[in-house]
Design a protein around this motif. Structure first.
Motif, PDB file in Angstrom:
ATOM      1  N   SER A  30       0.796  -0.996  -0.495  1.00 26.97           N
ATOM      2  CA  SER A  30      -0.158  -0.043  -0.110  1.00 26.97           C
ATOM      3  C   SER A  30       0.567   1.140   0.147  1.00 26.97           C
ATOM      4  CB  SER A  30      -1.337  -0.060   0.845  1.00 26.97           C
ATOM      5  OG  SER A  30      -1.892  -1.087   1.408  1.00 26.97           O
ATOM      6  N   LEU A  31       1.955   1.453   1.373  1.00 24.22           N
ATOM      7  CA  LEU A  31       2.963   2.343   0.906  1.00 24.22           C
ATOM      8  C   LEU A  31       3.545   2.557  -0.746  1.00 24.22           C
ATOM      9  CD1 LEU A  31       3.913   4.751   2.712  1.00 24.22           C
ATOM     10  CD2 LEU A  31       5.449   2.774   3.458  1.00 24.22           C
ATOM     11  N   GLY A  32       3.939   1.517  -1.173  1.00 23.05           N
ATOM     12  CA  GLY A  32       4.352   1.443  -2.672  1.00 23.05           C
ATOM     13  C   GLY A  32       4.003   2.030  -3.576  1.00 23.05           C
ATOM     14  N   LYS A  33       2.104   1.688  -3.088  1.00 20.46           N
ATOM     15  CA  LYS A  33       1.426   2.250  -4.718  1.00 20.46           C
ATOM     16  C   LYS A  33       1.000   3.680  -3.965  1.00 20.46           C
ATOM     17  CE  LYS A  33      -1.105  -2.280  -5.044  1.00 20.46           C
ATOM     18  NZ  LYS A  33      -2.127  -3.257  -5.358  1.00 20.46           N
ATOM     19  N   GLY A  34       1.254   4.026  -3.254  1.00 21.10           N
ATOM     20  CA  GLY A  34       1.064   5.246  -2.509  1.00 21.10           C
ATOM     21  C   GLY A  34       1.695   6.544  -2.885  1.00 21.10           C
ATOM     22  N   ILE A  35       2.809   6.190  -2.696  1.00 20.87           N
ATOM     23  CA  ILE A  35       4.290   6.738  -3.430  1.00 20.87           C
ATOM     24  C   ILE A  35       4.619   6.268  -4.903  1.00 20.87           C
ATOM     25  CG2 ILE A  35       6.718   7.167  -3.284  1.00 20.87           C
ATOM     26  CD1 ILE A  35       6.427   5.355  -0.869  1.00 20.87           C
ATOM     27  N   ALA A  36       3.618   5.379  -5.708  1.00 22.91           N
ATOM     28  CA  ALA A  36       4.541   5.661  -6.887  1.00 22.91           C
ATOM     29  C   ALA A  36       3.389   6.841  -7.759  1.00 22.91           C
ATOM     30  CB  ALA A  36       3.772   4.322  -7.528  1.00 22.91           C
ATOM     31  N   GLU A  37       1.594   6.708  -7.162  1.00 23.71           N
ATOM     32  CA  GLU A  37       0.475   7.707  -7.705  1.00 23.71           C
ATOM     33  C   GLU A  37       1.641   9.068  -7.148  1.00 23.71           C
ATOM     34  OE1 GLU A  37      -2.695   6.981  -9.160  1.00 23.71           O
ATOM     35  OE2 GLU A  37      -2.047   5.053  -9.045  1.00 23.71           O
ATOM     36  N   PHE A  38       1.876   9.415  -6.432  1.00 27.21           N
ATOM     37  CA  PHE A  38       1.883  10.312  -5.572  1.00 27.21           C
ATOM     38  C   PHE A  38       3.545  10.633  -6.967  1.00 27.21           C
ATOM     39  CE2 PHE A  38       5.026  13.438  -3.975  1.00 27.21           C
ATOM     40  CZ  PHE A  38       4.423  14.644  -3.109  1.00 27.21           C
ATOM     41  N   LYS A  39       4.259  10.540  -6.958  1.00 23.48           N
ATOM     42  CA  LYS A  39       5.144  10.787  -8.008  1.00 23.48           C
ATOM     43  C   LYS A  39       4.517  11.234  -9.594  1.00 23.48           C
ATOM     44  CE  LYS A  39       9.337   8.067  -6.436  1.00 23.48           C
ATOM     45  NZ  LYS A  39      10.282   7.438  -6.514  1.00 23.48           N
ATOM     46  N   LYS A  40       3.832  10.054  -9.400  1.00 24.68           N
ATOM     47  CA  LYS A  40       3.041   9.782 -11.176  1.00 24.68           C
ATOM     48  C   LYS A  40       1.787  11.547 -11.210  1.00 24.68           C
ATOM     49  CE  LYS A  40       0.317   6.978 -12.600  1.00 24.68           C
ATOM     50  NZ  LYS A  40      -0.637   5.632 -12.891  1.00 24.68           N
ATOM     51  N   PHE A  41       1.226  11.557 -10.118  1.00 27.27           N
ATOM     52  CA  PHE A  41       1.402  13.267  -9.829  1.00 27.27           C
ATOM     53  C   PHE A  41       1.878  14.217 -10.380  1.00 27.27           C
ATOM     54  CE2 PHE A  41      -0.678  16.044  -6.747  1.00 27.27           C
ATOM     55  CZ  PHE A  41      -2.225  17.249  -7.673  1.00 27.27           C
ATOM     56  N   ALA A  42       2.567  14.280  -9.062  1.00 31.01           N
ATOM     57  CA  ALA A  42       3.496  15.430  -9.648  1.00 31.01           C
ATOM     58  C   ALA A  42       4.355  15.863 -10.605  1.00 31.01           C
ATOM     59  CB  ALA A  42       4.977  14.711  -7.797  1.00 31.01           C
ATOM     60  N   GLU A  43       4.871  14.413 -11.619  1.00 34.57           N
ATOM     61  CA  GLU A  43       5.385  14.838 -12.361  1.00 34.57           C
ATOM     62  C   GLU A  43       3.823  15.273 -13.352  1.00 34.57           C
ATOM     63  OE1 GLU A  43       6.881  10.811 -14.125  1.00 34.57           O
ATOM     64  OE2 GLU A  43       8.245  11.104 -12.536  1.00 34.57           O
ATOM     65  N   GLY A  44       2.642  14.685 -13.584  1.00 33.38           N
ATOM     66  CA  GLY A  44       2.136  15.712 -14.234  1.00 33.38           C
ATOM     67  C   GLY A  44       1.797  17.030 -13.989  1.00 33.38           C
ATOM     68  N   SER A  45       1.655  16.812 -13.062  1.00 33.19           N
ATOM     69  CA  SER A  45       1.416  18.696 -12.740  1.00 33.19           C
ATOM     70  C   SER A  45       2.323  19.582 -13.303  1.00 33.19           C
ATOM     71  CB  SER A  45       1.513  18.790 -11.159  1.00 33.19           C
ATOM     72  OG  SER A  45       2.325  18.416 -10.156  1.00 33.19           O
ATOM     73  N   HIS A  46       3.653  18.826 -13.035  1.00 38.76           N
ATOM     74  CA  HIS A  46       4.881  19.496 -13.509  1.00 38.76           C
ATOM     75  C   HIS A  46       4.745  19.870 -14.372  1.00 38.76           C
ATOM     76  CE1 HIS A  46       9.236  21.818 -13.004  1.00 38.76           C
ATOM     77  NE2 HIS A  46       9.083  20.523 -13.817  1.00 38.76           N
ATOM     78  N   SER A  47       4.485  18.676 -15.723  1.00 35.28           N
ATOM     79  CA  SER A  47       4.752  19.077 -16.729  1.00 35.28           C
ATOM     80  C   SER A  47       3.340  19.944 -17.386  1.00 35.28           C
ATOM     81  CB  SER A  47       4.283  17.913 -17.652  1.00 35.28           C
ATOM     82  OG  SER A  47       3.328  17.754 -17.766  1.00 35.28           O
TER      83      SER A  47
END
Length: 98
Positions: A30-47
């Motif tokens: 669960s922690l790994g999935k949460g971190i992966a989702e956060f990274k994906k969101f951060a990269e998407g919002s940055h772009s």
């Protein structure tokens, strides 16, 4: 001032004692999935923000979007019907309640 190997071992042992051997893998997933989702969101919002900066007008050149059906003369003056009556023409004012 980072977390070294001894600190990680202590944290793992504490987590093992608190949650038990059956829940620990589930919590890790669960922690790994949460971190992966956060990274994906951060990269998407940055772009997304980078794309907004490319389309932004320079400071001082902000213009409102055009209104459909209205046009302003090239000299920048207001149309004749805009006389402080809310933009309504004389015929429209007759139908408005007082």
């Amino acid at each position: 001032m980072g977390i070294g190997l001894p600190e990680l071992v202590v944290l793992f042992v504490l987590a093992l004692l608190i949650f038990g051997p059956r829940k620990l893998p589930e919590i890790g997933r669960s922690l790994g999935k949460g971190i992966a989702e956060f990274k994906k969101f951060a990269e998407g919002s940055h772009s997304f923000l980078q794309g907004e900066e490319e389309h932004a007008l320079p400071l001082g050149e902000v213009s409102p979007p055009p209104v459909e059906g209205e046009s302003t003369p090239p000299d920048g003056s207001l149309p004749e019907q805009a006389t402080g009556d809310g933009g309504n023409t004389k015929a429209e004012q007759e139908h408005l309640p007082s």
